[in-house]
Design a protein around this motif. Sequence first.
Motif, PDB file in Angstrom:
ATOM      1  N   UNK A  76      50.727  32.111  40.661  1.00  0.00           N
ATOM      2  CA  UNK A  76      51.462  33.069  41.512  1.00  0.00           C
ATOM      3  C   UNK A  76      51.271  34.598  41.516  1.00  0.00           C
ATOM      4  N   UNK A  77      50.812  35.015  40.389  1.00  0.00           N
ATOM      5  CA  UNK A  77      50.526  36.263  39.882  1.00  0.00           C
ATOM      6  C   UNK A  77      49.087  36.943  40.234  1.00  0.00           C
ATOM      7  N   UNK A  78      48.185  35.874  39.929  1.00  0.00           N
ATOM      8  CA  UNK A  78      46.747  36.409  40.161  1.00  0.00           C
ATOM      9  C   UNK A  78      46.622  36.851  41.647  1.00  0.00           C
ATOM     10  N   UNK A  79      46.799  35.843  42.619  1.00  0.00           N
ATOM     11  CA  UNK A  79      46.390  36.311  44.129  1.00  0.00           C
ATOM     12  C   UNK A  79      47.305  37.466  44.355  1.00  0.00           C
ATOM     13  N   UNK A 117      45.431  40.637  42.616  1.00  0.00           N
ATOM     14  CA  UNK A 117      44.037  40.768  43.349  1.00  0.00           C
ATOM     15  C   UNK A 117      44.243  41.395  44.663  1.00  0.00           C
ATOM     16  N   UNK A 118      45.172  40.890  45.321  1.00  0.00           N
ATOM     17  CA  UNK A 118      45.238  41.087  46.757  1.00  0.00           C
ATOM     18  C   UNK A 118      46.086  42.467  46.956  1.00  0.00           C
ATOM     19  N   UNK A 119      47.017  42.890  46.133  1.00  0.00           N
ATOM     20  CA  UNK A 119      47.956  44.188  46.306  1.00  0.00           C
ATOM     21  C   UNK A 119      47.347  45.191  45.208  1.00  0.00           C
ATOM     22  N   UNK A 120      47.153  44.939  44.083  1.00  0.00           N
ATOM     23  CA  UNK A 120      46.823  45.896  42.915  1.00  0.00           C
ATOM     24  C   UNK A 120      45.238  46.243  43.105  1.00  0.00           C
ATOM     25  N   UNK A 121      44.737  46.849  44.151  1.00  0.00           N
ATOM     26  CA  UNK A 121      43.382  47.189  44.324  1.00  0.00           C
ATOM     27  C   UNK A 121      43.077  48.438  43.273  1.00  0.00           C
ATOM     28  N   UNK A 122      42.957  48.107  42.042  1.00  0.00           N
ATOM     29  CA  UNK A 122      42.602  49.281  41.117  1.00  0.00           C
ATOM     30  C   UNK A 122      41.357  49.820  41.208  1.00  0.00           C
ATOM     31  N   UNK A 123      40.288  48.729  41.560  1.00  0.00           N
ATOM     32  CA  UNK A 123      38.993  49.160  41.889  1.00  0.00           C
ATOM     33  C   UNK A 123      38.779  49.951  43.133  1.00  0.00           C
ATOM     34  N   UNK A 124      39.388  49.772  44.237  1.00  0.00           N
ATOM     35  CA  UNK A 124      39.152  50.703  45.402  1.00  0.00           C
ATOM     36  C   UNK A 124      40.003  51.802  44.882  1.00  0.00           C
ATOM     37  N   UNK A 125      41.220  52.030  44.294  1.00  0.00           N
ATOM     38  CA  UNK A 125      41.894  53.177  44.118  1.00  0.00           C
ATOM     39  C   UNK A 125      41.033  54.436  43.143  1.00  0.00           C
ATOM     40  N   UNK A 126      40.333  53.572  42.206  1.00  0.00           N
ATOM     41  CA  UNK A 126      39.586  54.294  41.232  1.00  0.00           C
ATOM     42  C   UNK A 126      38.122  54.970  42.167  1.00  0.00           C
ATOM     43  N   UNK A 176      38.849  41.934  37.671  1.00  0.00           N
ATOM     44  CA  UNK A 176      39.354  42.308  36.155  1.00  0.00           C
ATOM     45  C   UNK A 176      40.634  42.733  35.896  1.00  0.00           C
ATOM     46  N   UNK A 177      40.905  43.919  36.690  1.00  0.00           N
ATOM     47  CA  UNK A 177      42.262  44.418  36.607  1.00  0.00           C
ATOM     48  C   UNK A 177      43.565  43.368  37.184  1.00  0.00           C
ATOM     49  N   UNK A 178      43.151  42.729  38.204  1.00  0.00           N
ATOM     50  CA  UNK A 178      44.118  41.653  38.516  1.00  0.00           C
ATOM     51  C   UNK A 178      44.324  40.589  37.411  1.00  0.00           C
ATOM     52  N   UNK A 179      43.337  40.073  36.753  1.00  0.00           N
ATOM     53  CA  UNK A 179      43.545  39.114  35.590  1.00  0.00           C
ATOM     54  C   UNK A 179      44.205  39.687  34.530  1.00  0.00           C
ATOM     55  N   UNK A 180      44.013  40.957  34.314  1.00  0.00           N
ATOM     56  CA  UNK A 180      44.829  41.569  33.206  1.00  0.00           C
ATOM     57  C   UNK A 180      46.236  41.760  33.381  1.00  0.00           C
ATOM     58  N   UNK A 181      46.487  42.254  34.757  1.00  0.00           N
ATOM     59  CA  UNK A 181      47.854  42.253  35.068  1.00  0.00           C
ATOM     60  C   UNK A 181      48.514  40.962  35.036  1.00  0.00           C
ATOM     61  N   UNK A 182      47.782  39.971  35.187  1.00  0.00           N
ATOM     62  CA  UNK A 182      48.489  38.369  35.140  1.00  0.00           C
ATOM     63  C   UNK A 182      48.687  37.961  33.743  1.00  0.00           C
TER      64      UNK A 182
END
Length: 244
Positions: A119-122, A125-134, A217-223
């Motif tokens: 549930x959380x991983x998609x 990765x879809x909403x928390x785009x930390x790479x693009x934000x940085x 990576x940040x999506x996996x860490x968030x999960x």
Amino acid sequence: FNILDSIYSAFNQVIAWLTYLLPFGLCSLLAVQLSKIGLDVLLSMVNFVVVTLGVFVAVYVLGTVIISWRAQRSLLAVLRAQKDPTILALATTSSLACLPAAIASLHEDLNFDRQTTDLVTPLSITLCRFGSIIYFAAATVFVMQLYQKPLDLGTLIIVIVGSVFAGMATSGVTGILTLTMLGLVLDPLKLPLDAVLVLFVAIDPIINPFRTLSIVQTGMATTAMIANLHTETQPETAPMRQSA
């Protein structure tokens, strides 16, 4: 559900076989891009590229440490577990293509709860785009330095808020189209995007794989921060029953 799970496992196996060919394809793609843009453009923005890649590497290391802490595994074990999503992110430059490998890495290799992971991983990765934000924040600061615009508190708030919204707007967008979202940050600062877009397009083949890797990576860490470890209680209770 069993049929769908079998199809899912079959496609994961096909992706695992294709990863053996990815290093050759990646070298070919880099060779083609370097032959088109040349080294002069890259050398003119070498400082920006080095700083941005350094930030992405730091984010990757921080995410690995968080996953290692939550999974109660060593850093080496976590690096081995996330090998497949890392290779896929660098090779495909698509965060959505890395979803199956990321879910399998968190659940099968690191033993996180499957329901929460699915549930959380998609979502992360879809909403928390930390790479693009940085990347948008770093690119905006770079453009401000080109036009000698001072960075005060109000401007910093605009950069942060604008980068967050621009990063979220890149959901489902890959490649050069991602760079057009930079205008959401530059327009409030009255900075032109057209004048610098060519520079970012030239270096995007180098930046894009690492930007995608940071998103995954940040999506996996968030999960990992949300999901619980799946533990087996039966082996621990059996000796107690025998002794009783």
